[in-house]
Design a protein around this motif. Structure first.
Motif, PDB file in Angstrom:
ATOM      1  N   VAL A 165       0.872  -1.185   0.000  1.00 20.31           N
ATOM      2  CA  VAL A 165       0.000   0.000   0.000  1.00 20.31           C
ATOM      3  C   VAL A 165       0.907   1.233   0.000  1.00 20.31           C
ATOM      4  O   VAL A 165       0.989   1.965   0.988  1.00 20.31           O
ATOM      5  CB  VAL A 165      -0.945   0.017   1.217  1.00 20.31           C
ATOM      6  N   PRO A 166       1.623   1.481  -1.099  1.00 19.24           N
ATOM      7  CA  PRO A 166       2.603   2.575  -1.113  1.00 19.24           C
ATOM      8  C   PRO A 166       1.982   3.962  -1.011  1.00 19.24           C
ATOM      9  O   PRO A 166       2.680   4.931  -0.693  1.00 19.24           O
ATOM     10  CB  PRO A 166       3.306   2.385  -2.470  1.00 19.24           C
ATOM     11  N   GLU A 167       0.670   4.056  -1.261  1.00 20.65           N
ATOM     12  CA  GLU A 167       0.015   5.370  -1.250  1.00 20.65           C
ATOM     13  C   GLU A 167       0.095   6.058   0.110  1.00 20.65           C
ATOM     14  O   GLU A 167       0.035   7.292   0.190  1.00 20.65           O
ATOM     15  CB  GLU A 167      -1.453   5.235  -1.670  1.00 20.65           C
ATOM     16  N   ILE A 168       0.200   5.285   1.212  1.00 16.89           N
ATOM     17  CA  ILE A 168       0.217   5.908   2.536  1.00 16.89           C
ATOM     18  C   ILE A 168       1.633   6.257   3.002  1.00 16.89           C
ATOM     19  O   ILE A 168       1.799   6.868   4.063  1.00 16.89           O
ATOM     20  CB  ILE A 168      -0.464   5.018   3.591  1.00 16.89           C
ATOM     21  N   LEU A 169       2.638   5.901   2.238  1.00 21.72           N
ATOM     22  CA  LEU A 169       4.013   6.106   2.694  1.00 21.72           C
ATOM     23  C   LEU A 169       4.388   7.581   2.861  1.00 21.72           C
ATOM     24  O   LEU A 169       5.004   7.934   3.877  1.00 21.72           O
ATOM     25  CB  LEU A 169       4.993   5.410   1.747  1.00 21.72           C
ATOM     26  N   PRO A 170       4.063   8.488   1.925  1.00 22.63           N
ATOM     27  CA  PRO A 170       4.439   9.882   2.152  1.00 22.63           C
ATOM     28  C   PRO A 170       3.879  10.453   3.451  1.00 22.63           C
ATOM     29  O   PRO A 170       4.613  11.083   4.225  1.00 22.63           O
ATOM     30  CB  PRO A 170       3.872  10.605   0.919  1.00 22.63           C
ATOM     31  N   ALA A 171       2.594  10.223   3.725  1.00 26.36           N
ATOM     32  CA  ALA A 171       1.985  10.765   4.941  1.00 26.36           C
ATOM     33  C   ALA A 171       2.542  10.098   6.191  1.00 26.36           C
ATOM     34  O   ALA A 171       2.766  10.768   7.212  1.00 26.36           O
ATOM     35  CB  ALA A 171       0.465  10.602   4.884  1.00 26.36           C
ATOM     36  N   ILE A 203      15.606   9.345   7.796  1.00 24.17           N
ATOM     37  CA  ILE A 203      16.645  10.286   8.198  1.00 24.17           C
ATOM     38  C   ILE A 203      16.922  11.292   7.085  1.00 24.17           C
ATOM     39  O   ILE A 203      17.018  12.504   7.322  1.00 24.17           O
ATOM     40  CB  ILE A 203      17.927   9.535   8.593  1.00 24.17           C
ATOM     41  N   VAL A 204      17.036  10.798   5.857  1.00 20.60           N
ATOM     42  CA  VAL A 204      17.285  11.683   4.712  1.00 20.60           C
ATOM     43  C   VAL A 204      16.124  12.667   4.551  1.00 20.60           C
ATOM     44  O   VAL A 204      16.332  13.867   4.329  1.00 20.60           O
ATOM     45  CB  VAL A 204      17.478  10.856   3.422  1.00 20.60           C
ATOM     46  N   GLY A 205      14.895  12.167   4.682  1.00 19.66           N
ATOM     47  CA  GLY A 205      13.731  13.031   4.527  1.00 19.66           C
ATOM     48  C   GLY A 205      13.670  14.111   5.578  1.00 19.66           C
ATOM     49  O   GLY A 205      13.369  15.275   5.283  1.00 19.66           O
ATOM     50  N   ARG A 206      13.968  13.754   6.833  1.00 20.75           N
ATOM     51  CA  ARG A 206      13.912  14.771   7.886  1.00 20.75           C
ATOM     52  C   ARG A 206      15.006  15.815   7.695  1.00 20.75           C
ATOM     53  O   ARG A 206      14.790  16.997   7.976  1.00 20.75           O
ATOM     54  CB  ARG A 206      14.023  14.110   9.267  1.00 20.75           C
ATOM     55  N   GLU A 207      16.166  15.404   7.202  1.00 15.13           N
ATOM     56  CA  GLU A 207      17.209  16.385   6.914  1.00 15.13           C
ATOM     57  C   GLU A 207      16.777  17.343   5.811  1.00 15.13           C
ATOM     58  O   GLU A 207      17.008  18.565   5.895  1.00 15.13           O
ATOM     59  CB  GLU A 207      18.501  15.661   6.512  1.00 15.13           C
ATOM     60  N   ASP A 295       4.875  23.819  -3.142  1.00 15.91           N
ATOM     61  CA  ASP A 295       6.225  23.263  -3.288  1.00 15.91           C
ATOM     62  C   ASP A 295       6.498  22.149  -2.277  1.00 15.91           C
ATOM     63  O   ASP A 295       7.041  21.089  -2.634  1.00 15.91           O
ATOM     64  CB  ASP A 295       7.265  24.372  -3.091  1.00 15.91           C
ATOM     65  N   LEU A 296       6.118  22.382  -1.020  1.00 11.80           N
ATOM     66  CA  LEU A 296       6.406  21.404   0.011  1.00 11.80           C
ATOM     67  C   LEU A 296       5.585  20.134  -0.182  1.00 11.80           C
ATOM     68  O   LEU A 296       6.099  19.019  -0.008  1.00 11.80           O
ATOM     69  CB  LEU A 296       6.131  22.002   1.395  1.00 11.80           C
ATOM     70  N   ARG A 297       4.321  20.296  -0.561  1.00  8.15           N
ATOM     71  CA  ARG A 297       3.469  19.119  -0.790  1.00  8.15           C
ATOM     72  C   ARG A 297       4.056  18.248  -1.889  1.00  8.15           C
ATOM     73  O   ARG A 297       4.044  17.018  -1.801  1.00  8.15           O
ATOM     74  CB  ARG A 297       2.055  19.573  -1.158  1.00  8.15           C
ATOM     75  N   PRO A 301       7.282  13.587  -0.854  1.00 10.20           N
ATOM     76  CA  PRO A 301       7.582  12.218  -1.317  1.00 10.20           C
ATOM     77  C   PRO A 301       9.013  12.083  -1.820  1.00 10.20           C
ATOM     78  O   PRO A 301       9.672  11.051  -1.598  1.00 10.20           O
ATOM     79  CB  PRO A 301       6.548  11.976  -2.419  1.00 10.20           C
ATOM     80  N   ARG A 302       9.496  13.108  -2.488  1.00  8.80           N
ATOM     81  CA  ARG A 302      10.861  13.065  -3.017  1.00  8.80           C
ATOM     82  C   ARG A 302      11.875  13.120  -1.886  1.00  8.80           C
ATOM     83  O   ARG A 302      12.913  12.435  -1.917  1.00  8.80           O
ATOM     84  CB  ARG A 302      11.058  14.240  -3.979  1.00  8.80           C
ATOM     85  N   TYR A 303      11.600  13.921  -0.868  1.00  9.86           N
ATOM     86  CA  TYR A 303      12.513  14.043   0.268  1.00  9.86           C
ATOM     87  C   TYR A 303      12.735  12.686   0.953  1.00  9.86           C
ATOM     88  O   TYR A 303      13.850  12.388   1.400  1.00  9.86           O
ATOM     89  CB  TYR A 303      11.983  15.047   1.283  1.00  9.86           C
ATOM     90  N   PHE A 304      11.674  11.887   1.043  1.00  9.16           N
ATOM     91  CA  PHE A 304      11.781  10.587   1.706  1.00  9.16           C
ATOM     92  C   PHE A 304      12.139   9.467   0.720  1.00  9.16           C
ATOM     93  O   PHE A 304      11.968   8.291   1.030  1.00  9.16           O
ATOM     94  CB  PHE A 304      10.477  10.266   2.442  1.00  9.16           C
ATOM     95  N   MET A 305      12.634   9.875  -0.435  1.00  8.48           N
ATOM     96  CA  MET A 305      13.125   8.919  -1.447  1.00  8.48           C
ATOM     97  C   MET A 305      12.028   7.960  -1.921  1.00  8.48           C
ATOM     98  O   MET A 305      12.282   6.799  -2.238  1.00  8.48           O
ATOM     99  CB  MET A 305      14.324   8.124  -0.892  1.00  8.48           C
ATOM    100  N   LEU A 306      10.795   8.481  -1.960  1.00  5.40           N
ATOM    101  CA  LEU A 306       9.665   7.678  -2.417  1.00  5.40           C
ATOM    102  C   LEU A 306       9.321   7.959  -3.867  1.00  5.40           C
ATOM    103  O   LEU A 306       8.514   7.248  -4.470  1.00  5.40           O
ATOM    104  CB  LEU A 306       8.435   7.982  -1.542  1.00  5.40           C
ATOM    105  N   ARG A 307       9.912   8.987  -4.416  1.00  2.00           N
ATOM    106  CA  ARG A 307       9.615   9.371  -5.793  1.00  2.00           C
ATOM    107  C   ARG A 307      10.838  10.047  -6.360  1.00  2.00           C
ATOM    108  O   ARG A 307      11.525  10.811  -5.661  1.00  2.00           O
ATOM    109  CB  ARG A 307       8.404  10.315  -5.815  1.00  2.00           C
TER     110      ARG A 307
END
Length: 308
Positions: A165-171, A203-207, A295-297, A301-307
């Motif tokens: 269920v990858p759709e919930i990963l960004p949130a 960790i990458v996403g939070r940075e 921009d942030l929205r 997903p990109r920040y957390f390496m999901l896209r």
């Protein structure tokens, strides 16, 4: 249907545990049941017709059964060694007590149990219910995320990976990044629950989010490919000072800066306490805030390496 519980298979050291086990077992032990499923030492005598909602069980039950098949109380016995009792109680309640299931308070463990087994045994209706509940907690539109996204965010990441269920990963990643782990016991265990690859994504996403906030607070954030919104020097100073104050972390809060929500509130409701000297600058600053939200929205997903 009349029900009668099977006899206890072995003595237990705790009378309370014995009683609870028998109650759980007797709920789904039907005298006219024609198949027994056994999970973690507990057995339920149910009806094959109820299992036909599962593509896996439907295919299995249509096959000719060998004469020496293992039986219990005259019924074929199916041992499910990799499943859990709690997950099966969720599914059996959905099969036999639909009104009770639909009217219960939905908790994460119920959703997770329903999703795991509906995914494993291909039960389409139950999987649809489970994913719908997950989308309410961790919506695909991150601007609709609420405080309900914070509990079980780490477990949601693991469940999404396990059950596709990858759709919930960004949130769920974003919710986990807002939690201050030193304040919440649940968040403090998240590094144990996450896989090494997901821990790196986190960790990458939070940075990236920290860098994003810093860019906004220092006036260094610009939307690629667009002309910057023009604000006069005095109003620019006032607006940046206001942003720094409004986006300050509350040291007593279990949450860090929920940047997307804060920016969204500013864009929708204005900027309380900010009074710019020029009307044009005020309009442009609000346009800038709206741009920050968009921009942030798109970036999370990109920040957390999901896209990519």
């Amino acid at each position: 249907m009349q029900t009668s519980p099977p006899p206890a298979k072995r003595q237990r050291t705790s009378h309370r545990k014995t009683s609870e086990s028998l109650i759980e077992q007797s709920q789904f032990w039907f005298a006219d049941g024609d198949i027994v499923i056994s999970v973690e030492g507990q057995s339920w005598r149910i009806h094959r017709s109820k299992l036909m909602c599962s593509v896996i069980f439907a295919d299995m039950l249509e096959l000719p059964q060998p004469a020496d098949i293992e039986r219990m109380h005259g019924c074929p016995l199916v041992r499910l060694s990799r499943d859990s009792v709690n997950d099966w109680l969720v599914v059996l309640t959905w099969m036999y007590q639909r009104e009770r299931f639909n009217n219960q308070t939905v908790v994460f463990d119920t959703i997770a149990g329903a999703l795991r087994l509906s995914n494993k045994y291909d039960i389409a209706d139950l999987r649809q219910w489970s994913t719908r509940q997950l989308f309410l907690l961790w919506p695909q539109d991150l601007t609709k995320m609420t405080y309900a996204a914070f509990p079980h965010a780490a477990e949601a990441i693991c469940l999404a990976r396990e059950c596709n269920v990858p759709e919930i990963l960004p949130a769920s990643f974003y919710a986990l990044s807002i939690l201050r782990w030193s304040y919440i016991a649940d968040g403090g265990q998240s590094h144990i629950q996450l896989s090494p690859s997901d821990l790196r994504c986190f960790i990458v996403g939070r940075e990236h989010l920290q860098d994003h906030l810093y860019a906004i607070l220092t006036g260094a954030h610009e939307r690629p490919g667009e002309r910057p919104t023009i604000i006069c020097a005095s109003c620019e100073n006032a607006s940046q000072t206001w942003l720094g104050s409004s986006l300050k972390t509350d040291a007593s809060s279990p949450y860090g800066v929920w940047l997307l929500r804060a920016l969204q509130l500013f864009a929708a409701n204005g900027c309380p306490g900010l009074s710019l000297h020029h009307a044009r600058c005020d309009v442009n600053f609000r346009l800038r805030i709206s741009g920050f939200v968009q921009d942030l929205r798109e970036a999370i997903p990109r920040y957390f390496m999901l896209r990519a």
